[in-house]
Scaffold this motif. Structure first.
Motif, PDB file in Angstrom:
ATOM      1  N   ILE A  68       0.842  -1.203   0.000  1.00 17.31           N
ATOM      2  CA  ILE A  68       0.000   0.000   0.000  1.00 17.31           C
ATOM      3  C   ILE A  68       0.877   1.254   0.000  1.00 17.31           C
ATOM      4  CG2 ILE A  68      -1.649   1.365   1.367  1.00 17.31           C
ATOM      5  CD1 ILE A  68      -2.826  -1.344   2.361  1.00 17.31           C
ATOM      6  N   GLN A  69       1.847   1.300   0.939  1.00 17.10           N
ATOM      7  CA  GLN A  69       2.623   2.537   1.108  1.00 17.10           C
ATOM      8  C   GLN A  69       3.662   2.745   0.011  1.00 17.10           C
ATOM      9  OE1 GLN A  69       4.146   2.983   5.066  1.00 17.10           O
ATOM     10  NE2 GLN A  69       2.113   3.442   5.886  1.00 17.10           N
ATOM     11  N   VAL A  70       4.271   1.655  -0.434  1.00 18.74           N
ATOM     12  CA  VAL A  70       5.369   1.800  -1.389  1.00 18.74           C
ATOM     13  C   VAL A  70       4.897   1.598  -2.830  1.00 18.74           C
ATOM     14  CG1 VAL A  70       7.664   0.965  -2.026  1.00 18.74           C
ATOM     15  CG2 VAL A  70       6.982   1.014   0.382  1.00 18.74           C
ATOM     16  N   LYS A  71       4.042   0.608  -3.027  1.00 21.63           N
ATOM     17  CA  LYS A  71       3.610   0.309  -4.400  1.00 21.63           C
ATOM     18  C   LYS A  71       2.324   1.037  -4.790  1.00 21.63           C
ATOM     19  CE  LYS A  71       5.969  -3.404  -6.270  1.00 21.63           C
ATOM     20  NZ  LYS A  71       6.024  -4.731  -6.901  1.00 21.63           N
ATOM     21  N   GLY A  72       1.677   1.666  -3.798  1.00 20.54           N
ATOM     22  CA  GLY A  72       0.463   2.407  -4.102  1.00 20.54           C
ATOM     23  C   GLY A  72      -0.746   1.535  -4.397  1.00 20.54           C
ATOM     24  N   MET A  73      -0.724   0.297  -3.917  1.00 16.89           N
ATOM     25  CA  MET A  73      -1.910  -0.555  -4.093  1.00 16.89           C
ATOM     26  C   MET A  73      -3.041  -0.040  -3.218  1.00 16.89           C
ATOM     27  SD  MET A  73      -0.909  -4.567  -4.035  1.00 16.89           S
ATOM     28  CE  MET A  73       0.432  -5.223  -4.978  1.00 16.89           C
ATOM     29  N   THR A  74      -4.274  -0.297  -3.605  1.00 19.29           N
ATOM     30  CA  THR A  74      -5.397  -0.002  -2.713  1.00 19.29           C
ATOM     31  C   THR A  74      -5.420  -1.071  -1.628  1.00 19.29           C
ATOM     32  OG1 THR A  74      -6.963  -1.413  -3.883  1.00 19.29           O
ATOM     33  CG2 THR A  74      -6.747   0.868  -4.672  1.00 19.29           C
ATOM     34  N   GLY A  75      -6.117  -0.768  -0.527  1.00 22.09           N
ATOM     35  CA  GLY A  75      -6.234  -1.736   0.552  1.00 22.09           C
ATOM     36  C   GLY A  75      -6.815  -3.049   0.061  1.00 22.09           C
ATOM     37  N   THR A  76      -7.826  -2.963  -0.785  1.00 26.35           N
ATOM     38  CA  THR A  76      -8.488  -4.168  -1.293  1.00 26.35           C
ATOM     39  C   THR A  76      -7.530  -5.016  -2.128  1.00 26.35           C
ATOM     40  OG1 THR A  76     -10.394  -2.737  -1.481  1.00 26.35           O
ATOM     41  CG2 THR A  76     -10.618  -4.954  -2.397  1.00 26.35           C
ATOM     42  N   GLU A  77      -6.805  -4.346  -3.004  1.00 25.59           N
ATOM     43  CA  GLU A  77      -5.833  -5.069  -3.840  1.00 25.59           C
ATOM     44  C   GLU A  77      -4.791  -5.760  -2.978  1.00 25.59           C
ATOM     45  OE1 GLU A  77      -5.365  -2.321  -7.891  1.00 25.59           O
ATOM     46  OE2 GLU A  77      -4.239  -1.821  -6.095  1.00 25.59           O
ATOM     47  N   ALA A  78      -4.248  -4.989  -2.023  1.00 27.49           N
ATOM     48  CA  ALA A  78      -3.166  -5.515  -1.188  1.00 27.49           C
ATOM     49  C   ALA A  78      -3.656  -6.702  -0.357  1.00 27.49           C
ATOM     50  CB  ALA A  78      -2.611  -4.424  -0.286  1.00 27.49           C
ATOM     51  N   GLU A  79      -4.899  -6.615   0.123  1.00 28.39           N
ATOM     52  CA  GLU A  79      -5.440  -7.722   0.918  1.00 28.39           C
ATOM     53  C   GLU A  79      -5.651  -8.970   0.071  1.00 28.39           C
ATOM     54  OE1 GLU A  79      -8.744  -6.774   3.435  1.00 28.39           O
ATOM     55  OE2 GLU A  79      -7.622  -5.155   4.422  1.00 28.39           O
ATOM     56  N   GLU A  80      -6.031  -8.741  -1.167  1.00 29.52           N
ATOM     57  CA  GLU A  80      -6.214  -9.880  -2.070  1.00 29.52           C
ATOM     58  C   GLU A  80      -4.884 -10.609  -2.273  1.00 29.52           C
ATOM     59  OE1 GLU A  80      -7.947  -9.621  -6.339  1.00 29.52           O
ATOM     60  OE2 GLU A  80      -9.414  -8.766  -4.925  1.00 29.52           O
ATOM     61  N   VAL A  81      -3.846  -9.813  -2.512  1.00 28.80           N
ATOM     62  CA  VAL A  81      -2.506 -10.389  -2.682  1.00 28.80           C
ATOM     63  C   VAL A  81      -2.102 -11.122  -1.403  1.00 28.80           C
ATOM     64  CG1 VAL A  81      -0.050  -9.820  -2.931  1.00 28.80           C
ATOM     65  CG2 VAL A  81      -1.758  -8.680  -4.373  1.00 28.80           C
ATOM     66  N   ALA A  82      -2.320 -10.465  -0.261  1.00 26.69           N
ATOM     67  CA  ALA A  82      -1.904 -11.035   1.026  1.00 26.69           C
ATOM     68  C   ALA A  82      -2.634 -12.340   1.308  1.00 26.69           C
ATOM     69  CB  ALA A  82      -2.160 -10.031   2.150  1.00 26.69           C
ATOM     70  N   MET A  83      -3.932 -12.369   1.060  1.00 26.69           N
ATOM     71  CA  MET A  83      -4.692 -13.588   1.338  1.00 26.69           C
ATOM     72  C   MET A  83      -4.237 -14.737   0.425  1.00 26.69           C
ATOM     73  SD  MET A  83      -6.374 -12.853   3.978  1.00 26.69           S
ATOM     74  CE  MET A  83      -7.342 -14.340   4.203  1.00 26.69           C
ATOM     75  N   GLY A  84      -3.895 -14.391  -0.806  1.00 25.86           N
ATOM     76  CA  GLY A  84      -3.359 -15.396  -1.737  1.00 25.86           C
ATOM     77  C   GLY A  84      -2.067 -15.996  -1.204  1.00 25.86           C
ATOM     78  N   LEU A  85      -1.210 -15.122  -0.661  1.00 29.00           N
ATOM     79  CA  LEU A  85       0.066 -15.592  -0.110  1.00 29.00           C
ATOM     80  C   LEU A  85      -0.157 -16.421   1.144  1.00 29.00           C
ATOM     81  CD1 LEU A  85       2.142 -12.351  -0.717  1.00 29.00           C
ATOM     82  CD2 LEU A  85       2.624 -14.606  -1.697  1.00 29.00           C
ATOM     83  N   LEU A  86      -1.090 -15.972   1.987  1.00 25.94           N
ATOM     84  CA  LEU A  86      -1.382 -16.726   3.221  1.00 25.94           C
ATOM     85  C   LEU A  86      -1.903 -18.118   2.887  1.00 25.94           C
ATOM     86  CD1 LEU A  86      -2.936 -13.976   5.522  1.00 25.94           C
ATOM     87  CD2 LEU A  86      -0.756 -15.165   5.825  1.00 25.94           C
ATOM     88  N   LYS A  87      -2.665 -18.181   1.823  1.00 28.23           N
ATOM     89  CA  LYS A  87      -3.193 -19.468   1.397  1.00 28.23           C
ATOM     90  C   LYS A  87      -2.039 -20.383   0.983  1.00 28.23           C
ATOM     91  CE  LYS A  87      -6.850 -21.351  -1.482  1.00 28.23           C
ATOM     92  NZ  LYS A  87      -7.678 -21.106  -2.686  1.00 28.23           N
ATOM     93  N   ARG A  88      -1.127 -19.794   0.230  1.00 25.31           N
ATOM     94  CA  ARG A  88       0.021 -20.555  -0.256  1.00 25.31           C
ATOM     95  C   ARG A  88       0.852 -21.144   0.877  1.00 25.31           C
ATOM     96  NH1 ARG A  88       3.332 -16.988  -4.468  1.00 25.31           N
ATOM     97  NH2 ARG A  88       5.212 -18.187  -4.064  1.00 25.31           N
ATOM     98  N   ILE A  89       1.006 -20.379   1.966  1.00 29.90           N
ATOM     99  CA  ILE A  89       1.839 -20.870   3.080  1.00 29.90           C
ATOM    100  C   ILE A  89       0.996 -21.521   4.170  1.00 29.90           C
ATOM    101  CG2 ILE A  89       3.687 -19.210   2.648  1.00 29.90           C
ATOM    102  CD1 ILE A  89       2.638 -17.597   5.057  1.00 29.90           C
ATOM    103  N   GLY A  90      -0.295 -21.677   3.900  1.00 26.45           N
ATOM    104  CA  GLY A  90      -1.157 -22.410   4.824  1.00 26.45           C
ATOM    105  C   GLY A  90      -1.479 -21.676   6.111  1.00 26.45           C
ATOM    106  N   LEU A  91      -1.574 -20.335   6.064  1.00 24.05           N
ATOM    107  CA  LEU A  91      -1.840 -19.582   7.292  1.00 24.05           C
ATOM    108  C   LEU A  91      -3.000 -18.590   7.152  1.00 24.05           C
ATOM    109  CD1 LEU A  91       1.823 -18.911   8.560  1.00 24.05           C
ATOM    110  CD2 LEU A  91       0.128 -20.458   9.563  1.00 24.05           C
TER     111      LEU A  91
END
Ligand code: ADP
Ligand code: MG
Length: 240
Positions: free
Chosen positions: A103-126
């Motif tokens: 959000i702060q560095v890449k300028g993603m919206t909160g929604t976009e960043a959360e989508e990315v984050a949830m995808g990553l959390l899924k990948r690592i099983g958390l």
């Protein structure tokens, strides 16, 4: 992808890196081993300019990132780093830890960043830990989150500095598994580690560092089975 030319680093009178020449190709997993104090962390920190080289040049995809005209922050975004101490923000949730920089560095919206984050959390099983705070997680879980946080910036290379050294033994495997998956997906990685099993299984190349120099390098097979340099033999003799 990374081309290191005659890299030197001094801290005052202490000459820590004494002329490193090295190349890292895209998709390689380069494992760095060597005794404590040999300059492994300093080497990694110079790669993403957390330390300013005293002399020498580092090229990343052909750009001289040690050139004073270069935007250091832009370069750092391309390199994810994971430390021995996980360094998560203690007062932020897992989700906030992962979404902050996008959000702060890449300028993603909160929604976009959360989508990315949830995808990553899924990948690592958390996924179920999204709203948890770091102190509510085990060391292994925290380190997997630290990896996810780095990946959220879509880096081109991941630098790992002894990522499993502060973990209880039963948690080492879960972190190495995430790293193995990353490697299998083709991520370019430079990994300082004492995990020789990982080096053998996943490493494209092993660099042995001693007293600020890369003394020997080879395939894991060759370096572990037929080390050439007396100092490599001595070091491996002590840890294997
Ligand atoms: P390694 O990771 O192989 O154990 P380091 O790169 O951490 O080695 O350290 C190499 C040498 O540089 C050590 O003697 C260490 O004390 C010194 N050193 C590392 N960082 C600093 C610093 N910021 N200031 C002064 N000396 C440092
Ligand atoms: Mg170190």
């Amino acid at each position: 992808m990374i081309h290191i030319k005659n890299l030197h680093k001094k801290f005052g009178d202490l000459h820590v890196l004494k002329g490193i020449n090295e190349e890292v190709q895209q998709g390689e997993v380069v494992v760095v081993i060597g005794p404590s104090g040999s300059g492994k962390s300093t080497f990694l920190r110079c790669l993403n300019l957390l330390e300013q080289p005293t002399e020498g040049e580092i090229f990343f995809n052909g750009d001289n990132i040690t050139d004073s005209h270069n935007d250091i922050n832009k370069q750092r975004e391309k390199m994810g780093m994971v430390f021995q101490q996980f360094n998560l923000f203690p007062h932020k949730t897992v989700l906030e830890n992962i979404t902050l920089a996008p959000i702060q560095v890449k300028g993603m919206t909160g929604t976009e960043a959360e989508e990315v984050a949830m995808g990553l959390l899924k990948r690592i099983g958390l996924v179920e830990k999204a709203k948890a705070y770091p102190k509510q997680l085990s060391g292994g879980q925290q380190q997997r989150i630290a990896i996810a946080r780095a990946l959220a910036m879509s880096p081109q290379v991941m630098l790992f500095d002894e990522p499993t050294s502060s973990l209880d033994p039963e948690m080492v495997g879960e972190v190495l598994d995430v790293m193995k998956e990353l490697a299998a997906e083709g991520m370019t990685m430079v990994v300082v580690t004492h995990e020789m099993g990982f080096a053998r299984q996943v490493g494209s190349r092993v660099l042995f560092m001693d007293e600020g120099l890369i003394v020997e390098q080879n395939t894991p097979q060759a370096i572990f089975n037929q080390p050439q340099h007396p100092r490599t033999k001595d070091f491996l003799g002590k840890i294997l």
